[in-house]
Enzyme design. Structure first.
Site, mmCIF file in Angstrom:
data_model
loop_
_atom_site.group_PDB
_atom_site.id
_atom_site.type_symbol
_atom_site.label_atom_id
_atom_site.label_comp_id
_atom_site.label_asym_id
_atom_site.label_seq_id
_atom_site.Cartn_x
_atom_site.Cartn_y
_atom_site.Cartn_z
ATOM 1 N N ARG A 1 0.856 -1.202 0.000
ATOM 2 C CA ARG A 1 0.000 0.000 0.000
ATOM 3 C C ARG A 1 0.881 1.238 0.000
ATOM 4 O O ARG A 1 0.586 2.235 -0.659
ATOM 5 C CB ARG A 1 -0.948 0.016 1.215
ATOM 6 C CG ARG A 1 -1.734 1.306 1.288
ATOM 7 C CD ARG A 1 -2.959 1.320 2.196
ATOM 8 N NE ARG A 1 -3.016 0.334 3.223
ATOM 9 C CZ ARG A 1 -2.424 0.425 4.427
ATOM 10 N NH1 ARG A 1 -1.699 1.485 4.731
ATOM 11 N NH2 ARG A 1 -2.552 -0.538 5.303
ATOM 12 N N TYR B 1 -15.381 18.692 -14.480
ATOM 13 C CA TYR B 1 -15.901 17.333 -14.596
ATOM 14 C C TYR B 1 -17.026 17.111 -13.569
ATOM 15 O O TYR B 1 -16.878 17.458 -12.398
ATOM 16 C CB TYR B 1 -14.752 16.327 -14.383
ATOM 17 C CG TYR B 1 -15.231 14.906 -14.268
ATOM 18 C CD1 TYR B 1 -16.059 14.348 -15.252
ATOM 19 C CD2 TYR B 1 -14.891 14.110 -13.185
ATOM 20 C CE1 TYR B 1 -16.527 13.043 -15.140
ATOM 21 C CE2 TYR B 1 -15.347 12.805 -13.068
ATOM 22 C CZ TYR B 1 -16.172 12.282 -14.049
ATOM 23 O OH TYR B 1 -16.637 10.989 -13.934
ATOM 24 N N ASP C 1 -6.207 20.723 -12.518
ATOM 25 C CA ASP C 1 -6.552 19.435 -13.123
ATOM 26 C C ASP C 1 -6.146 19.537 -14.600
ATOM 27 O O ASP C 1 -6.779 20.254 -15.379
ATOM 28 C CB ASP C 1 -8.057 19.182 -12.966
ATOM 29 C CG ASP C 1 -8.481 17.818 -13.535
ATOM 30 O OD1 ASP C 1 -7.766 17.300 -14.421
ATOM 31 O OD2 ASP C 1 -9.525 17.294 -13.115
ATOM 32 N N LYS D 1 -7.144 8.776 -18.924
ATOM 33 C CA LYS D 1 -7.356 9.436 -20.226
ATOM 34 C C LYS D 1 -6.077 9.395 -21.068
ATOM 35 O O LYS D 1 -5.620 8.333 -21.416
ATOM 36 C CB LYS D 1 -7.866 10.858 -19.998
ATOM 37 C CG LYS D 1 -8.890 10.989 -18.880
ATOM 38 C CD LYS D 1 -10.140 10.160 -19.108
ATOM 39 C CE LYS D 1 -11.146 10.402 -17.988
ATOM 40 N NZ LYS D 1 -12.030 9.286 -17.748
HETATM 41 O O1 P1T Z 1 -12.550 8.802 -14.074
HETATM 42 P P1 P1T Z 1 -11.415 9.101 -13.160
HETATM 43 O O2 P1T Z 1 -10.137 8.465 -13.570
HETATM 44 O O3 P1T Z 1 -11.757 8.883 -11.710
HETATM 45 O O4 P1T Z 1 -11.099 10.667 -13.318
HETATM 46 C C1 P1T Z 1 -11.976 11.673 -12.916
HETATM 47 C C2 P1T Z 1 -11.780 12.922 -13.745
HETATM 48 C C3 P1T Z 1 -11.081 13.992 -13.204
HETATM 49 N N1 P1T Z 1 -10.869 15.131 -13.907
HETATM 50 C C4 P1T Z 1 -11.317 15.257 -15.156
HETATM 51 C C5 P1T Z 1 -11.072 16.532 -15.901
HETATM 52 C C6 P1T Z 1 -12.014 14.215 -15.783
HETATM 53 O O5 P1T Z 1 -12.425 14.390 -17.044
HETATM 54 C C7 P1T Z 1 -12.263 13.016 -15.059
HETATM 55 C C8 P1T Z 1 -13.031 11.883 -15.645
HETATM 56 N N2 P1T Z 1 -13.807 12.244 -16.759
HETATM 57 C C9 P1T Z 1 -14.628 11.387 -17.463
HETATM 58 C C10 P1T Z 1 -14.820 10.097 -17.153
HETATM 59 C C11 P1T Z 1 -15.305 12.012 -18.608
HETATM 60 O O6 P1T Z 1 -15.834 11.294 -19.486
HETATM 61 O O7 P1T Z 1 -15.315 13.255 -18.674
#
Ligand code: P1T
Length: 381
Positions: free
Chosen positions: A46, A98, A170, A195
């Site tokens: 962890r 988001y 972000d 992403k």
């Molecule tokens: O999905 P995750 O890995 O937990 O990430 C969250 C997140 C954080 N910040 C931004 C700018 C994001 O676009 C996302 C996740 N976004 C999507 C799943 C989407 O389709 O926009």
């Protein structure tokens, strides 16, 4: 080292026992100790895992950071950053972001006594007016999801420094290939590594980077205490994905430009949101803080009809209708009913997130096929 070389090599040495060029997947939860508390730097997974350490070193290098921490999702990274705060603290955040981040802020952390102010950060005066003695953090998403607003990072990091506030960016939509917020004064940069960093839609992961040792120590303590860490297989997948980040991003940017221009010229299309257009409200800021404009585009239909947008999304074949973004394959999403459904309608309409808005994550397929797909789908609706 330049970006592409770092993406391939940073944090990675041939395996000392075999010479394997790829970092092994250390699928272990614990490490044998020679004597109590006498070990090779690894006690329990962890806290630390060698595959994850290689990934964190590579990601730190790509954001020109001293430190990186990886998480089991992007939301895990956001959660950890907000846990730096205490009840009574206040955060100023972009009004377009988001939907999951908005949900975490308003539905989880507000209950715990942290207050969030969402503001149009194009309006410097309105954002600054929100700063008071309780303000502890400025949360910037740029480009924003899904309206593609560009926030002036340097302006807000200077403001944060003036008031002793932590600034967070972000950087998911830009990726470190296009933008490095720490170089522009930010304290913490975060990513949904699901992403562009992973790039192949096969892993969910988050990351944060900082060069502030004090913040890093606090964030590492929270991470180890709360435990939102990724496993070694996922760490390997992102490490592998990173090796082509620079090649993929170049192709995303080229295809993004071609698709944005095609959409803008189409008679059925209303507004097209893409920071590469000279008349985008913050095109000059985008040119200053980004190296190119990326492959994320949002657009509306002239009719602003939800039904027509829905038909269009279903008529596309090369673009798949799905949440997420940043993979090699092109995706189309309907933010109002998908990624941003947790934002109240009256709030999202204020930012331009209308019912017909569609968001494209333009992939790296051949551009002729992407344009043809959009052409045939638009003809059908
Ligand atoms: O999905 P995750 O890995 O937990 O990430 C969250 C997140 C954080 N910040 C931004 C700018 C994001 O676009 C996302 C996740 N976004 C999507 C799943 C989407 O389709 O926009």
């Amino acid at each position: 080292m330049k970006f592409g070389t770092k993406a391939i090599h940073a944090g990675q040495e041939p395996d000392p026992t075999t010479g394997a060029i790829m970092t092994p997947i250390y699928q272990t939860s614990t490490y044998v100790q020679e004597a109590p508390a006498k070990h090779k730097g690894y006690a329990y997974a962890r806290g630390k895992n060698p595959t994850r350490v290689a990934l964190e070193s590579c990601l730190a290098a790509l954001e020109n950071a001293d430190y990186c921490l990886c998480f089991s999702s992007g939301m895990g990274a956001v959660d950890t950053i907000i846990k730096l705060l205490s009840p009574g603290d206040e955060v100023i955040a972009t009004d377009d972001l988001y939907g999951g981040t908005y949900r975490l802020f308003t539905k989880v952390f507000e209950k715990m006594g942290i207050r969030f102010h969402f503001v149009d950060m194009h309006n410097f005066a309105a954002a600054e007016a929100l700063i008071n003695s309780k303000t502890r953090m400025i949360w910037i998403e740029t480009p924003t999801n899904p309206m593609m607003k560009i926030i002036d990072i340097e302006h807000y990091t200077a403001l944060s420094k003036k008031h002793g506030i932590i600034s967070v960016v972000d950087n998911t939509f830009a990726s470190p290939y296009l933008q490095n917020p720490l170089d522009l004064g930010a304290d913490i940069v975060m990513h949904s590594a699901t992403k562009y960093l992973g790039g192949h839609s096969d892993v969910v992961m988050g990351a944060l980077m900082t060069s502030n040792k004090e913040l890093y120590d606090q964030l590492a303590f929270i991470t180890n205490s709360c435990g939102p860490v990724p496993g070694p297989q996922d760490s390997f997948l992102v490490l592998r994905g990173l090796k082509t980040l620079h090649l993929r991003m170049k192709a995303h940017c080229e295809n993004g430009k071609a698709v944005a221009e095609f959409l803008r010229a189409h008679p059925k299309v209303g507004k097209v949101y893409w920071p590469g257009f000279a008349d985008h409200p913050n095109h000059d800021v985008a040119k200053r803080q980004m190296r190119d404009f990326g492959g994320m585009i949002s657009f509306t239909l002239k009719s602003d009809s939800f039904e027509q947008a829905s038909e269009l999304a279903q008529a596309l074949h090369v673009f798949s209708l799905a949440e997420s973004l940043g993979g090699v394959e092109s995706l189309v999403g309907h933010p109002a009913s998908m990624t941003h459904a947790s934002i109240p309608r009256e709030e999202r309409i204020k930012t331009g997130l209308v019912d017909s808005l569609l968001r494209l994550s333009v992939g790296v397929e051949d551009i002729e096929d992407l344009i043809e797909d959009l052409r045939q789908a638009l003809e059908k609706v």
